[in-house]
Design a protein around this motif. Structure first.
Motif, PDB file in Angstrom:
ATOM      1  N   VAL A 256       0.855  -1.185   0.000  1.00  0.00           N
ATOM      2  CA  VAL A 256       0.000   0.000   0.000  1.00  0.00           C
ATOM      3  C   VAL A 256       0.893   1.237   0.000  1.00  0.00           C
ATOM      4  N   ASP A 257       0.677   2.135  -0.952  1.00  0.00           N
ATOM      5  CA  ASP A 257       1.414   3.399  -1.013  1.00  0.00           C
ATOM      6  C   ASP A 257       0.571   4.503  -0.375  1.00  0.00           C
ATOM      7  N   VAL A 258       1.181   5.256   0.515  1.00  0.00           N
ATOM      8  CA  VAL A 258       0.495   6.360   1.188  1.00  0.00           C
ATOM      9  C   VAL A 258       1.329   7.623   1.019  1.00  0.00           C
ATOM     10  N   ASP A 259       0.757   8.624   0.392  1.00  0.00           N
ATOM     11  CA  ASP A 259       1.410   9.923   0.227  1.00  0.00           C
ATOM     12  C   ASP A 259       1.124  10.753   1.470  1.00  0.00           C
ATOM     13  N   VAL A 260       2.170  11.037   2.247  1.00  0.00           N
ATOM     14  CA  VAL A 260       1.978  11.734   3.519  1.00  0.00           C
ATOM     15  C   VAL A 260       1.794  13.240   3.331  1.00  0.00           C
ATOM     16  N   THR A 261       2.010  13.739   2.125  1.00  0.00           N
ATOM     17  CA  THR A 261       1.959  15.184   1.881  1.00  0.00           C
ATOM     18  C   THR A 261       0.615  15.795   2.292  1.00  0.00           C
ATOM     19  N   ALA A 262      -0.452  15.027   2.105  1.00  0.00           N
ATOM     20  CA  ALA A 262      -1.795  15.561   2.354  1.00  0.00           C
ATOM     21  C   ALA A 262      -2.146  15.630   3.838  1.00  0.00           C
ATOM     22  N   PHE A 263      -1.319  15.053   4.713  1.00  0.00           N
ATOM     23  CA  PHE A 263      -1.654  14.994   6.131  1.00  0.00           C
ATOM     24  C   PHE A 263      -0.925  16.094   6.905  1.00  0.00           C
ATOM     25  N   ALA A 272      -5.503   7.015   8.552  1.00  0.00           N
ATOM     26  CA  ALA A 272      -5.562   6.599   7.151  1.00  0.00           C
ATOM     27  C   ALA A 272      -4.942   5.226   6.951  1.00  0.00           C
ATOM     28  N   ILE A 273      -3.822   4.965   7.613  1.00  0.00           N
ATOM     29  CA  ILE A 273      -3.168   3.656   7.489  1.00  0.00           C
ATOM     30  C   ILE A 273      -4.063   2.564   8.063  1.00  0.00           C
ATOM     31  N   ARG A 274      -4.705   2.836   9.192  1.00  0.00           N
ATOM     32  CA  ARG A 274      -5.616   1.844   9.792  1.00  0.00           C
ATOM     33  C   ARG A 274      -6.683   1.398   8.793  1.00  0.00           C
ATOM     34  N   GLU A 275      -7.216   2.332   8.055  1.00  0.00           N
ATOM     35  CA  GLU A 275      -8.277   2.021   7.106  1.00  0.00           C
ATOM     36  C   GLU A 275      -7.783   1.155   5.955  1.00  0.00           C
ATOM     37  N   LEU A 276      -6.488   1.202   5.653  1.00  0.00           N
ATOM     38  CA  LEU A 276      -5.949   0.508   4.483  1.00  0.00           C
ATOM     39  C   LEU A 276      -5.420  -0.888   4.803  1.00  0.00           C
ATOM     40  N   ALA A 281      -3.688 -10.223   5.908  1.00  0.00           N
ATOM     41  CA  ALA A 281      -2.583 -10.160   4.956  1.00  0.00           C
ATOM     42  C   ALA A 281      -1.250  -9.824   5.620  1.00  0.00           C
ATOM     43  N   LEU A 282      -0.197 -10.027   4.864  1.00  0.00           N
ATOM     44  CA  LEU A 282       1.117  -9.483   5.161  1.00  0.00           C
ATOM     45  C   LEU A 282       1.172  -8.147   4.432  1.00  0.00           C
ATOM     46  N   VAL A 283       1.351  -7.060   5.156  1.00  0.00           N
ATOM     47  CA  VAL A 283       1.139  -5.727   4.590  1.00  0.00           C
ATOM     48  C   VAL A 283       2.420  -4.899   4.660  1.00  0.00           C
ATOM     49  N   GLN A 284       2.756  -4.284   3.548  1.00  0.00           N
ATOM     50  CA  GLN A 284       3.825  -3.300   3.509  1.00  0.00           C
ATOM     51  C   GLN A 284       3.211  -1.946   3.168  1.00  0.00           C
ATOM     52  N   VAL A 285       3.432  -0.958   4.024  1.00  0.00           N
ATOM     53  CA  VAL A 285       2.956   0.401   3.792  1.00  0.00           C
ATOM     54  C   VAL A 285       4.166   1.255   3.439  1.00  0.00           C
ATOM     55  N   ARG A 286       4.164   1.778   2.218  1.00  0.00           N
ATOM     56  CA  ARG A 286       5.266   2.627   1.759  1.00  0.00           C
ATOM     57  C   ARG A 286       4.828   4.081   1.820  1.00  0.00           C
ATOM     58  N   LEU A 287       5.509   4.861   2.622  1.00  0.00           N
ATOM     59  CA  LEU A 287       5.191   6.272   2.801  1.00  0.00           C
ATOM     60  C   LEU A 287       5.988   7.104   1.812  1.00  0.00           C
ATOM     61  N   THR A 288       5.293   7.945   1.062  1.00  0.00           N
ATOM     62  CA  THR A 288       5.928   8.797   0.066  1.00  0.00           C
ATOM     63  C   THR A 288       5.526  10.250   0.313  1.00  0.00           C
ATOM     64  N   GLY A 289       6.130  11.171  -0.439  1.00  0.00           N
ATOM     65  CA  GLY A 289       5.784  12.574  -0.332  1.00  0.00           C
ATOM     66  C   GLY A 289       6.653  13.307   0.673  1.00  0.00           C
ATOM     67  N   SER A 290       6.215  14.478   1.098  1.00  0.00           N
ATOM     68  CA  SER A 290       6.939  15.322   2.045  1.00  0.00           C
ATOM     69  C   SER A 290       6.179  15.398   3.358  1.00  0.00           C
ATOM     70  N   TYR A 310       1.442  -9.312   9.478  1.00  0.00           N
ATOM     71  CA  TYR A 310       2.757  -8.686   9.599  1.00  0.00           C
ATOM     72  C   TYR A 310       2.682  -7.324   8.939  1.00  0.00           C
ATOM     73  N   LEU A 311       3.248  -6.318   9.587  1.00  0.00           N
ATOM     74  CA  LEU A 311       3.237  -4.957   9.050  1.00  0.00           C
ATOM     75  C   LEU A 311       4.667  -4.479   8.859  1.00  0.00           C
ATOM     76  N   ASP A 312       4.957  -4.026   7.646  1.00  0.00           N
ATOM     77  CA  ASP A 312       6.269  -3.484   7.310  1.00  0.00           C
ATOM     78  C   ASP A 312       6.088  -2.036   6.883  1.00  0.00           C
ATOM     79  N   LEU A 313       6.569  -1.088   7.695  1.00  0.00           N
ATOM     80  CA  LEU A 313       6.482   0.326   7.379  1.00  0.00           C
ATOM     81  C   LEU A 313       7.781   0.774   6.724  1.00  0.00           C
ATOM     82  N   VAL A 314       7.683   1.320   5.529  1.00  0.00           N
ATOM     83  CA  VAL A 314       8.855   1.729   4.758  1.00  0.00           C
ATOM     84  C   VAL A 314       8.795   3.227   4.505  1.00  0.00           C
TER      85      VAL A 314
END
Length: 378
Positions: A256-263, A272-276, A281-290, A310-314
């Motif tokens: 799952v890609d999450v653009d943090v710029t909007a927060f 937002a991450i909780r909802e996704l 599943a085995l979940v990887q959340v990739r944080l992008t943006g500024s 399993y949660l992998d925050l990148v």
């Protein structure tokens, strides 16, 4: 007409790059995929007459002895039920080596084990009253003649269904062990269905009168190789091949890609991450943006990690938003001095590579000044 369960790239014995204890859980689940496939084939509602294994049944050519015994038992269940099974070695479980599982266990391997090093007719089968001509090969280093994509395929026979099985790369030369296959030559050979392995994401392509199909890897190996999550069942006989994808009960790998710029606040990002997150599943959340606020990945991991297998925050962000950095730089503190110095270095960076290093130093330094780096994955 008859129906085929087309398997490929099960990679039994693969141990995923995960922490304990989830690594052991996923390892056991992946090794149970063959049993699930056999159960599916034995279900009379599916009407399966033939099971094809198009390479890389195992993740290496010397799987552990208990896994080999379990595999032979499972394939033996098919044979005992009158369902024919054909196994083609791949490039991971390559038959080349003297200690390959297929050389050591050839005498008791259930069904037909393909050993021909070049494309050849290996059998004529009777399936649900139909005649099926089978062409296949097993890449064998030093014996298989690969000088560019293979083009020498036996022509289809006139009566019955013509079926080919290869573990190779269609119209892509990834090296000799990837067994490049010439699409035009396969089209000219006139097969009704070409069962392929090697490409994990699956896919189909029309080749003349026939259909070439990669079954894909059912259960994933990781976030970059998540598998298809489905079985491939093919109906052959009168008319063109019909391919059906049937959902498999395997644990999914989700990215799952999450653009943090909007927060504007960490609480917004966490919600937002909780909802996704997919709980099963085995979940990887990739944080992008500024980032416009302090990003506490360690805290996020602690609060959200229990929501899925399993949660992998990148952290793939570009760093803090310019306005936040300016605010920090204005502080009459060690942190403010550090930001000012790094901003000066960033302004004078010689190129993108040096700028990236400076941004990473800025990120790590600010985290360190807060009291720790956490799982920043930079």
């Amino acid at each position: 007409m008859f129906r085929v369960l087309h398997l490929a790239d099960l990679h039994l014995g693969y141990r995923p790059d995960l922490p304990a204890p989830v690594q052991e859980e996923v390892y056991r689940e992946r090794n149970g995929v063959l049993q699930a496939a056999v159960d599916l084939a034995l279900d009379p509602r599916r009407g399966i007459s033939l099971v094809l294994i198009a390479g890389d049944l195992f993740d290496n050519h010397r799987p552990e002895a208990p896994l080999v015994e379990e595999t032979i038992r499972e394939l033996g269940r098919l044979e005992a039920a009158g369902i024919q099974v054909v196994t083609v070695p791949g490039n991971h479980d390559e038959i080349t080596y003297n200690d390959s599982v297929y050389r050591r266990e050839a005498n008791r391997w259930p069904g037909l084990l393909v050993t021909e090093p070049m494309p050849a007719k290996v059998a004529t089968l009777r399936l649900n009253g139909d005649t099926c001509h089978l062409v296949a090969m097993a890449y064998t280093g030093g014996v298989t003649r690969v000088d560019g994509p293979l083009k020498a395929f036996p022509p289809a026979e006139g009566e019955g269904v013509n079926l080919a099985v290869f573990h190779g790369s269609l119209d892509w030369d990834g090296g000799e062990r990837s067994l490049p296959l010439d699409g035009e030559a396969l089209s000219a050979a006139g097969y009704d269905y070409i069962a392929l392995g090697h490409i994990h994401r699956g896919g189909q392509r029309q080749l003349g009168r026939g259909l070439a199909c990669y079954a894909g890897m059912v259960a994933g190996k990781g976030f970059a190789d998540p598998g298809t999550g489905s079985w491939t069942i093919v109906t052959l006989g009168d008319g063109p091949a019909l391919v059906e994808q049937v959902a498999a009960a395997v644990r999914p790998w989700r990215v799952v890609d999450v653009d943090v710029t909007a927060f504007h606040a960490p609480e917004e990002l966490e919600a937002a991450i909780r909802e996704l997150i997919d709980p099963g599943a085995l979940v990887q959340v990739r944080l992008t943006g500024s980032i416009a606020f302090d990003l506490d990945l360690e805290g996020l991991q602690a609060r959200l990690g229990h929501l899925c297998s399993y949660l992998d925050l990148v952290n793939d962000t570009a760093g803090w938003a310019p306005e936040l950095l300016e605010s920090l730089a204005a502080e009459p503190t060690i942190r403010g001095l550090f930001v000012r110095r790094l901003q000066e270095k960033l302004a004078g960076a010689a190129g993108p590579g040096e700028a990236a290093v400076i941004r990473r130093a800025l990120w790590r330094g600010l985290l360190a000044l807060k009291g720790g780096c956490g799982p920043c994955r930079l």
